[in-house]
Design a protein around this motif. Sequence first.
Motif, PDB file in Angstrom:
ATOM      1  N   TRP A   1       0.821  -1.204   0.000  1.00 38.92           N
ATOM      2  CA  TRP A   1       0.000   0.000   0.000  1.00 38.92           C
ATOM      3  C   TRP A   1       0.864   1.267   0.000  1.00 38.92           C
ATOM      4  CZ3 TRP A   1      -4.244   1.621  -1.679  1.00 38.92           C
ATOM      5  CH2 TRP A   1      -4.896   2.742  -1.173  1.00 38.92           C
ATOM      6  N   LEU A   2       1.988   1.237   0.707  1.00 41.08           N
ATOM      7  CA  LEU A   2       2.885   2.394   0.736  1.00 41.08           C
ATOM      8  C   LEU A   2       3.474   2.680  -0.641  1.00 41.08           C
ATOM      9  CD1 LEU A   2       4.761   1.916   4.142  1.00 41.08           C
ATOM     10  CD2 LEU A   2       3.148   3.739   3.532  1.00 41.08           C
ATOM     11  N   LYS A   3       3.708   1.646  -1.419  1.00 36.69           N
ATOM     12  CA  LYS A   3       4.217   1.848  -2.781  1.00 36.69           C
ATOM     13  C   LYS A   3       3.194   2.596  -3.623  1.00 36.69           C
ATOM     14  CE  LYS A   3       7.122  -2.308  -2.767  1.00 36.69           C
ATOM     15  NZ  LYS A   3       7.321  -3.668  -3.333  1.00 36.69           N
ATOM     16  N   ILE A   4       1.930   2.302  -3.403  1.00 39.18           N
ATOM     17  CA  ILE A   4       0.870   2.997  -4.148  1.00 39.18           C
ATOM     18  C   ILE A   4       0.747   4.441  -3.681  1.00 39.18           C
ATOM     19  CG2 ILE A   4      -1.625   3.045  -4.607  1.00 39.18           C
ATOM     20  CD1 ILE A   4      -1.533  -0.050  -4.296  1.00 39.18           C
ATOM     21  N   LEU A   5       0.766   4.640  -2.369  1.00 39.22           N
ATOM     22  CA  LEU A   5       0.654   6.000  -1.833  1.00 39.22           C
ATOM     23  C   LEU A   5       1.812   6.879  -2.283  1.00 39.22           C
ATOM     24  CD1 LEU A   5      -0.592   5.428   1.827  1.00 39.22           C
ATOM     25  CD2 LEU A   5      -1.934   6.040  -0.200  1.00 39.22           C
ATOM     26  N   ASP A   6       2.989   6.294  -2.445  1.00 39.13           N
ATOM     27  CA  ASP A   6       4.141   7.069  -2.929  1.00 39.13           C
ATOM     28  C   ASP A   6       3.922   7.570  -4.347  1.00 39.13           C
ATOM     29  OD1 ASP A   6       5.528   6.787  -0.581  1.00 39.13           O
ATOM     30  OD2 ASP A   6       6.753   5.102  -1.258  1.00 39.13           O
ATOM     31  N   ARG A   7       3.155   6.828  -5.136  1.00 43.86           N
ATOM     32  CA  ARG A   7       2.967   7.154  -6.549  1.00 43.86           C
ATOM     33  C   ARG A   7       1.668   7.910  -6.824  1.00 43.86           C
ATOM     34  NH1 ARG A   7       5.972   2.876  -5.716  1.00 43.86           N
ATOM     35  NH2 ARG A   7       7.656   2.318  -7.172  1.00 43.86           N
ATOM     36  N   ALA A   8       0.621   7.594  -6.100  1.00 44.66           N
ATOM     37  CA  ALA A   8      -0.689   8.207  -6.370  1.00 44.66           C
ATOM     38  C   ALA A   8      -1.515   8.218  -5.089  1.00 44.66           C
ATOM     39  CB  ALA A   8      -1.407   7.451  -7.480  1.00 44.66           C
ATOM     40  N   PRO A   9      -1.233   9.124  -4.160  1.00 43.84           N
ATOM     41  CA  PRO A   9      -1.879   9.092  -2.843  1.00 43.84           C
ATOM     42  C   PRO A   9      -3.386   9.338  -2.859  1.00 43.84           C
ATOM     43  CG  PRO A   9      -0.551  11.083  -3.106  1.00 43.84           C
ATOM     44  CD  PRO A   9      -0.225  10.197  -4.255  1.00 43.84           C
ATOM     45  N   GLN A  10      -3.906  10.001  -3.887  1.00 47.80           N
ATOM     46  CA  GLN A  10      -5.339  10.301  -3.953  1.00 47.80           C
ATOM     47  C   GLN A  10      -6.089   9.398  -4.923  1.00 47.80           C
ATOM     48  OE1 GLN A  10      -6.580  12.427  -1.801  1.00 47.80           O
ATOM     49  NE2 GLN A  10      -4.562  13.035  -1.056  1.00 47.80           N
ATOM     50  N   HIS A  11      -5.503   8.301  -5.307  1.00 44.64           N
ATOM     51  CA  HIS A  11      -6.086   7.435  -6.336  1.00 44.64           C
ATOM     52  C   HIS A  11      -7.324   6.716  -5.789  1.00 44.64           C
ATOM     53  CE1 HIS A  11      -6.298   4.615  -9.677  1.00 44.64           C
ATOM     54  NE2 HIS A  11      -5.291   5.219 -10.260  1.00 44.64           N
ATOM     55  N   MET A  12      -8.488   7.089  -6.278  1.00 45.89           N
ATOM     56  CA  MET A  12      -9.740   6.501  -5.799  1.00 45.89           C
ATOM     57  C   MET A  12      -9.827   5.016  -6.146  1.00 45.89           C
ATOM     58  SD  MET A  12     -12.626   6.988  -4.246  1.00 45.89           S
ATOM     59  CE  MET A  12     -14.357   6.498  -4.157  1.00 45.89           C
TER      60      MET A  12
END
Length: 372
Positions: free
Chosen positions: A206-217
């Motif tokens: 999940w942190l890898k995703i937040l690093d790239r797109a923190p507001q990604h619905m």
Amino acid sequence: MEILWVLLAFLMLGAALGPFLFRRRGGIRLAAPGSPDAADPANYGFARQEELDIRMPGPDQDLLDVLDVVQRSQDWKYASQLLAGTEKEGEVRLQRVQAFAGAASLELAERPGGVSDAPGGQWLRVWRAESPKDAGGAQVHAEFLVQQAFRTSMPGTDEYRIILEEAKAACAEAALLAPGDPVPYITELAVARGLAYSRTEFDQLWLKILDRAPQHMGAHLAALPYYSEKWHGSRVQAYEFAEAAAARAPRGSLLSALPLFAVFEHLPEVNLVRSFWESEVVRKAVEGAQFAAHSARPDDPMLAHVRHLLVYFLVRSERWGEAMHQLVAVDGHVGALPWTLSPDPAAEYAVFRALAVAGYEANGGTPATLPQ
């Protein structure tokens, strides 16, 4: 015999939806199709049931055009070009990857292949073989494997785990081909759910995703089921995840609607108690989603997802006029929750739409009083 089956189906539908087809004060009923008393959705400009597009939640004409060409010509290059020109961090890329993968998966289900004919979705296999370094092709292939696991095998079986392990490897390969793209990691969220990642493993992903797109619905919607009681969390954990995301959402973000998806994730199997739909938890979640929908950009690709779920909750809550306003915005496409959970998404959506129209008219509404 066919007529008997049709009558039986109507009886079963009436038993399931009876409390919503009649209202003590308003006397709302769904009349039989063709009856002079039947509310006609066509009067509001709504699409006929057979015209509803079940592939996507909302319009994406570029995608539809390319899908049509790819499936007719079996030439993957058109799909590759579309994905190459689609923004990495945006919501559209994930939806297009999922749509291409879904098309290939459905083709394979319809044409599994045999001695004399090639299996459906052959264009995806050719894509991977002819262009192994194509990031778009790698992402579609990973998503295809995930959809195959959930569509064709049962959780807990060897086949299910084998396909998901293959999908995990495909996600890793896709991530290497596009270092800044969150899509391979978002696809892996479903793998994490199916393979029961530990909380530490899931948090790292999940942190890898937040690093790239923190507001990604789309990423948040993909992560939410992991926290639910159906999978590896609880109702409390899912609500906490959704409410935390909503609390930190900037104005205009659809993350404010995430609590409504958490409530939907934990609906009882059978709940015909009207008081539930009027409860504070439902009311607050609906209000948050309505605020998000009102504040979002009209062209936000995730807006249709929120509107479709609002239709479901507003109809269940007998808030007919509000449901109609959402229907005006989304009608024509039904490839979204909750309809996609049904074997016939278009039919499921059409029932709720008919209820909304009937309720709206029973309370004095007409096509002329509904802003388009």
